[in-house]
Design a protein around this motif. Structure first.
Motif, PDB file in Angstrom:
ATOM      1  N   ASN A 281       0.863  -1.177   0.000  1.00 34.83           N
ATOM      2  CA  ASN A 281       0.000   0.000   0.000  1.00 34.83           C
ATOM      3  C   ASN A 281       0.899   1.226   0.000  1.00 34.83           C
ATOM      4  O   ASN A 281       2.071   1.151   0.397  1.00 34.83           O
ATOM      5  CB  ASN A 281      -0.924   0.016   1.222  1.00 34.83           C
ATOM      6  CG  ASN A 281      -0.141   0.069   2.523  1.00 34.83           C
ATOM      7  OD1 ASN A 281       0.464  -0.921   2.926  1.00 34.83           O
ATOM      8  ND2 ASN A 281      -0.130   1.211   3.179  1.00 34.83           N
ATOM      9  N   TYR A 283       2.144   4.548   1.447  1.00 38.00           N
ATOM     10  CA  TYR A 283       2.123   5.366   2.655  1.00 38.00           C
ATOM     11  C   TYR A 283       2.019   6.827   2.243  1.00 38.00           C
ATOM     12  O   TYR A 283       2.845   7.334   1.486  1.00 38.00           O
ATOM     13  CB  TYR A 283       3.397   5.159   3.481  1.00 38.00           C
ATOM     14  CG  TYR A 283       3.510   6.128   4.631  1.00 38.00           C
ATOM     15  CD1 TYR A 283       2.890   5.861   5.842  1.00 38.00           C
ATOM     16  CD2 TYR A 283       4.198   7.328   4.489  1.00 38.00           C
ATOM     17  CE1 TYR A 283       2.968   6.751   6.900  1.00 38.00           C
ATOM     18  CE2 TYR A 283       4.278   8.230   5.538  1.00 38.00           C
ATOM     19  CZ  TYR A 283       3.667   7.943   6.733  1.00 38.00           C
ATOM     20  OH  TYR A 283       3.732   8.835   7.767  1.00 38.00           O
ATOM     21  N   LYS A 284       0.975   7.488   2.742  1.00 35.70           N
ATOM     22  CA  LYS A 284       0.761   8.897   2.422  1.00 35.70           C
ATOM     23  C   LYS A 284       0.772   9.700   3.706  1.00 35.70           C
ATOM     24  O   LYS A 284      -0.024   9.446   4.614  1.00 35.70           O
ATOM     25  CB  LYS A 284      -0.553   9.084   1.666  1.00 35.70           C
ATOM     26  CG  LYS A 284      -0.557   8.376   0.311  1.00 35.70           C
ATOM     27  CD  LYS A 284      -1.850   8.571  -0.455  1.00 35.70           C
ATOM     28  CE  LYS A 284      -1.795   7.841  -1.798  1.00 35.70           C
ATOM     29  NZ  LYS A 284      -3.043   7.977  -2.582  1.00 35.70           N
ATOM     30  N   SER A 285       1.679  10.647   3.772  1.00 32.41           N
ATOM     31  CA  SER A 285       1.819  11.462   4.967  1.00 32.41           C
ATOM     32  C   SER A 285       0.523  12.198   5.258  1.00 32.41           C
ATOM     33  O   SER A 285      -0.188  12.644   4.361  1.00 32.41           O
ATOM     34  CB  SER A 285       2.956  12.467   4.777  1.00 32.41           C
ATOM     35  OG  SER A 285       3.153  13.236   5.936  1.00 32.41           O
ATOM     36  N   ASP A 287      -2.229  11.068   6.244  1.00 34.94           N
ATOM     37  CA  ASP A 287      -3.473  10.340   6.002  1.00 34.94           C
ATOM     38  C   ASP A 287      -4.179  10.002   7.314  1.00 34.94           C
ATOM     39  O   ASP A 287      -5.387   9.874   7.372  1.00 34.94           O
ATOM     40  CB  ASP A 287      -3.192   9.044   5.229  1.00 34.94           C
ATOM     41  CG  ASP A 287      -3.487   9.225   3.737  1.00 34.94           C
ATOM     42  OD1 ASP A 287      -3.651  10.375   3.315  1.00 34.94           O
ATOM     43  OD2 ASP A 287      -3.551   8.218   3.023  1.00 34.94           O
ATOM     44  N   LEU A 591       4.879   7.932  12.469  1.00 35.97           N
ATOM     45  CA  LEU A 591       4.201   7.050  11.517  1.00 35.97           C
ATOM     46  C   LEU A 591       5.124   6.668  10.363  1.00 35.97           C
ATOM     47  O   LEU A 591       5.126   5.519   9.913  1.00 35.97           O
ATOM     48  CB  LEU A 591       2.939   7.727  10.983  1.00 35.97           C
ATOM     49  CG  LEU A 591       1.760   7.782  11.953  1.00 35.97           C
ATOM     50  CD1 LEU A 591       0.625   8.608  11.376  1.00 35.97           C
ATOM     51  CD2 LEU A 591       1.263   6.382  12.293  1.00 35.97           C
ATOM     52  N   LEU A 592       5.909   7.638   9.898  1.00 38.29           N
ATOM     53  CA  LEU A 592       6.857   7.341   8.823  1.00 38.29           C
ATOM     54  C   LEU A 592       7.937   6.389   9.337  1.00 38.29           C
ATOM     55  O   LEU A 592       8.318   5.426   8.656  1.00 38.29           O
ATOM     56  CB  LEU A 592       7.481   8.632   8.295  1.00 38.29           C
ATOM     57  CG  LEU A 592       8.540   8.460   7.201  1.00 38.29           C
ATOM     58  CD1 LEU A 592       7.981   7.696   6.006  1.00 38.29           C
ATOM     59  CD2 LEU A 592       9.074   9.819   6.756  1.00 38.29           C
ATOM     60  N   GLU A 595       6.471   2.993   9.525  1.00 38.83           N
ATOM     61  CA  GLU A 595       6.349   2.397   8.192  1.00 38.83           C
ATOM     62  C   GLU A 595       7.679   1.821   7.736  1.00 38.83           C
ATOM     63  O   GLU A 595       7.747   0.695   7.225  1.00 38.83           O
ATOM     64  CB  GLU A 595       5.865   3.461   7.207  1.00 38.83           C
ATOM     65  CG  GLU A 595       5.867   3.039   5.749  1.00 38.83           C
ATOM     66  CD  GLU A 595       4.765   2.068   5.389  1.00 38.83           C
ATOM     67  OE1 GLU A 595       4.814   1.504   4.289  1.00 38.83           O
ATOM     68  OE2 GLU A 595       3.844   1.869   6.214  1.00 38.83           O
ATOM     69  N   TYR A 603       8.500  -0.823  -0.319  1.00 34.69           N
ATOM     70  CA  TYR A 603       8.023   0.363   0.393  1.00 34.69           C
ATOM     71  C   TYR A 603       7.632   1.413  -0.643  1.00 34.69           C
ATOM     72  O   TYR A 603       8.462   1.814  -1.470  1.00 34.69           O
ATOM     73  CB  TYR A 603       9.111   0.929   1.310  1.00 34.69           C
ATOM     74  CG  TYR A 603       9.554  -0.029   2.389  1.00 34.69           C
ATOM     75  CD1 TYR A 603       9.015   0.018   3.666  1.00 34.69           C
ATOM     76  CD2 TYR A 603      10.521  -1.006   2.119  1.00 34.69           C
ATOM     77  CE1 TYR A 603       9.413  -0.872   4.653  1.00 34.69           C
ATOM     78  CE2 TYR A 603      10.921  -1.899   3.098  1.00 34.69           C
ATOM     79  CZ  TYR A 603      10.363  -1.825   4.362  1.00 34.69           C
ATOM     80  OH  TYR A 603      10.766  -2.708   5.334  1.00 34.69           O
ATOM     81  N   ILE A 605       6.185   5.187  -0.816  1.00 31.42           N
ATOM     82  CA  ILE A 605       6.004   6.306   0.105  1.00 31.42           C
ATOM     83  C   ILE A 605       5.776   7.593  -0.682  1.00 31.42           C
ATOM     84  O   ILE A 605       6.566   7.943  -1.567  1.00 31.42           O
ATOM     85  CB  ILE A 605       7.237   6.452   1.023  1.00 31.42           C
ATOM     86  CG1 ILE A 605       7.471   5.135   1.777  1.00 31.42           C
ATOM     87  CG2 ILE A 605       7.050   7.592   2.002  1.00 31.42           C
ATOM     88  CD1 ILE A 605       8.744   5.093   2.562  1.00 31.42           C
ATOM     89  N   PRO A 608       7.013  11.867   2.048  1.00 35.84           N
ATOM     90  CA  PRO A 608       7.202  11.629   3.486  1.00 35.84           C
ATOM     91  C   PRO A 608       7.627  12.879   4.251  1.00 35.84           C
ATOM     92  O   PRO A 608       7.531  12.918   5.472  1.00 35.84           O
ATOM     93  CB  PRO A 608       8.312  10.573   3.513  1.00 35.84           C
ATOM     94  CG  PRO A 608       9.060  10.779   2.237  1.00 35.84           C
ATOM     95  CD  PRO A 608       8.023  11.184   1.232  1.00 35.84           C
TER      96      PRO A 608
END
Length: 711
Positions: A281, A283-285, A287, A591-592, A595, A603, A605, A608
């Motif tokens: 998936n 990773y979206k900062s 979110d 969170l980052l 991840e 990964y 991203i 970030p």
């Protein structure tokens, strides 16, 4: 692979520290315990060929050792330090040239001009590393220009900085730059080596290193082709915009202006890898907040069986349903003995006066035998059906064990049958006694004599209630160790953890921070615990069953069927063992970090850097990304941050360009300094210029910052 181009192995000058001296055995041992794969020995105005050859032989399986010297150069009325590193194949000739240049001169006062140095060494295939700016005593731009005009290849000049930040700025301005340890004390080298620069491309020789300095495309491509990668066909926009990308098992950077489709490419990559069976998936900062990620307000996933606390389900059910056992009234005895027994046959039937047999002990023994038998039967099933035991236990020994277990089970079965017959016999006898007594009473009209007083049942019932209540209270009162889950790093501020405090409602917990783990309201939990305590206090009082009735009258009592239904949690974050509420920016940091700390193959991203400080990106995130690269993971990042896009030195930079109403995809890397359109329909671009323009606001803006920092 780490590189150290500035190392001292001998105290040469008067001002040198004795701790620079190192013996071969110690040197070899230290090098085997570091990640340094390339090292140049560069003593002041001196080259010890014997030491070099011994050291080189000792570490040949671990790292490349290059011959060099740190010279005092005097030019334009000032002195500076200039390191000369020679191609190892020429080290013997290099030794002769050093001896000829230094001759009998005092190493403390020795100097030479740039021309003398070039004449002595340039034909030996050398690289020149100059102390620059704040690295003292330095070589200025004028002197470096003079050096460049005299040597065969001016791309062989490297400016030595004091640290990674200065080196990064020089490189961004188009200069070759590096820094070394300049080791003063070998006892601290292992620690110091951790901060040395790292070559992103696996250089296997001095020749390859010099070609990299010259950005030789064929060499770069050869090195890149040795890395694991795959070609990925994507359709992130429309069928007409199909793109083909090389994705390395390393760091891959997506950059470009806003709205050029970077997020769409990441989303399409996620779909591509999911179709191949990976769980990915993007990773979206921003979110979600950290509180949501750790579900502070939601349910806690607690395995109650690991807490060493009994659920007491049977006990709680018993307390809810228990009723009083009747004691035989004295009036029943009076009724029996008040009438004279006249029936002759009745007088002779002694069975009616027989006392009922107590089967309590027999029942307990039978239950005990059933439990023991079940345990042995489970063990037999495990032994017989577990094929892995054959790997560790001799087959004959296993057969012997199974035989013994079968004998034990046979013996237990015999005892169980005997106890069952005994219990059944007592039961039948009691039934016969009751039947005769009842029938005689009917025929004679004389009330039957009570078969038992009922006190044993009454007392046993009260004792069972006492034991049940005691067990429930023992488990309610147990303390539970808090559960700590690592959340992430806040850099210099410290490590943050998510702490889950667990308590069982014992009737005294009023802290509003604690909430039920299960779908149970707090009021029934508290009322239940208080009722259990009230029952305990009334165990041998007349109002015992009033208290049990009050327990069953609690609103919501049907939701409490075990001790785990009384479990409360307080989930919160801690920093340095103190409660802590992370800000939105800190939430993004953690969170980052979370991840990137998870073990994944891929990964993906998206931006970030949002809400993150440059120091956190530089000190925490960039090292994490490099760590993933070393592990051979695929890391694909869409970013506007130069620390991520440049300092990670990605094997693949994917640039999305919007030019005159058209979108283009170009790929390249910082090693060749080129960005090429994947379909060849746009001109080739300069990687450095585009990086500065897109990520730093342009060369002029970046240069201004360099002046402000004094580099």
């Amino acid at each position: 692979m780490k590189i150290d181009i500035h190392v001292h192995t001998r105290k040469i000058k008067t001002g040198d520290a004795p701790s620079r001296n190192i013996e071969a055995e110690k040197f070899i041992e230290i090098m085997k315990n570091t990640d340094v794969k390339i090292m140049a020995i560069t003593n002041h105005n001196h080259f010890d060929i014997t030491q070099y050859e011994v050291f080189r032989e000792g570490v040949k399986d671990h790292c490349q050792l290059w011959p060099g010297i740190e010279l005092d150069v005097f030019e334009n009325d000032k002195r500076g330090h200039l390191i000369v590193i020679c191609n190892p194949i020429n080290h013997e000739e290099f030794d002769k040239r050093v001896k000829a240049l230094i001759a009998e001169k005092n190493v403390d006062t020795f100097t030479c001009s740039i021309k003398e140095m070039v004449d002595s060494f340039d034909d030996l295939d050398c690289v020149y590393v100059a102390h620059y700016l704040v690295k003292k005593p330095n070589i200025g731009d004028e002197e470096l220009e003079l050096l460049g005009n005299q040597i065969a290849n001016k791309k062989r000049i490297i400016k030595e900085a004091t640290n990674s930040i200065s080196a990064g700025i020089y490189i961004s301005h188009g200069h070759n730059s590096i820094y070394g340890s300049d080791v003063h004390d070998w006892d601290s080298y292992n620690k110091e080596s951790e901060n040395l620069p790292e070559l992103r491309l696996p250089v296997e020789s001095f020749e390859q290193f010099t070609l990299l300095l010259e950005k030789d495309e064929a060499t770069i491509n050869t090195l890149l082709n040795s890395k694991t990668k795959e070609n990925v066909e994507l359709v992130p926009f429309t069928v007409a915009d199909k793109i083909s990308l090389e994705i390395f098992n390393d760091i891959n950077i997506l950059f470009g202006s806003k709205g050029t489709g970077k997020t769409e490419i990441l989303d399409n990559l996620s779909k591509y890898y999911n179709d191949l069976g990976y769980k990915t998936n993007v990773y979206k900062s921003n979110d979600q907040h950290l509180n949501e990620a750790f579900d502070l307000r939601g349910s806690a996933n607690i395995d109650f069986s690991t807490l060493n606390i009994d659920e007491c389900e049977e006990e709680i059910q018993f307390i809810k349903q228990v009723s009083e056992e009747d004691i035989t009234s004295i009036s029943k005895y009076k009724q029996h003995f008040a009438l004279e027994q006249t029936n002759k046959i009745s007088k002779n039937l002694k069975i009616k006066d027989t006392i009922l047999q107590d089967d309590t002990i027999i029942s307990r023994k039978l239950s005990e035998l059933n439990t023991i038998s079940q345990k042995f039967n489970d063990f037999l099933t495990y032994t017989r059906d577990n094929d892995n035991l054959n790997d560790y236990i001799d087959l004959e020994l296993l057969k012997e064990l199974i035989g013994v277990l079968n004998k034990i089970l046979f013996s237990l079965k015999k005892h169980t049958e005997d106890k069952f017959i005994e219990k059944t016999s007592v039961k039948m006898l009691n039934q016969i006694i009751n039947l005769f007594s009842t029938e005689i009473a009917k025929k004679t009209g004389q009330p039957q004599k009570p078969a038992k007083t009922g006190f044993a049942e009454y007392a046993s019932n009260r004792i069972k209630i006492e034991k049940t209540i005691k067990k429930i209270l023992q488990n309610i009162s147990k303390q539970i160790e808090p559960i700590e889950e690592y959340a992430g790093s806040l850099g210099e501020k410290g490590e943050i953890f998510c702490k889950t405090n667990l308590k069982i409602q014992d009737g005294n917990i009023t802290d509003s921070a604690y909430t039920p783990v299960k779908q149970v309201r707090k009021t029934p939990q508290k009322d239940f615990a208080k009722s259990i305590i009230a029952i305990q206090r009334s165990l041998y009082n007349n109002n015992l069953f009033e208290k049990i009735t009050e327990l069953n009258a609690i609103d919501g009592i049907e939701t409490i069927n075990s001790v785990s239904d009384l479990l409360l949690k307080y989930k919160h974050f801690i920093l340095n063992n103190e409660s802590y509420s992370p800000s939105n920016g800190e939430s993004s940091m953690i969170l980052l970090h979370k991840e990137l700390s998870e073990d994944k193959e891929i990964y993906l991203i998206d931006e970030p850097e949002k809400s993150l400080g440059n120091d956190y990106i530089n000190d925490v995130i960039v090292p994490l990304l490099r760590e993933k690269a070393l592990l051979g993971k695929k890391v694909i990042i869409a970013t506007h941050d130069a620390n991520i896009a440049v300092r990670t030195l990605p094997y693949n930079s994917i640039y999305r360009l919007h030019d005159q109403g058209q979108y283009y995809t170009l790929t390249g890397n910082p090693f060749s300094n080129k960005l090429k359109c994947i379909y060849g329909i746009h001109d080739e671009l300069d990687w450095k210029e585009i990086s500065m323009k897109t990520l730093e606001g342009g060369k002029e803006a970046f240069g201004e910052r360099g002046k402000i920092y004094g580099n």
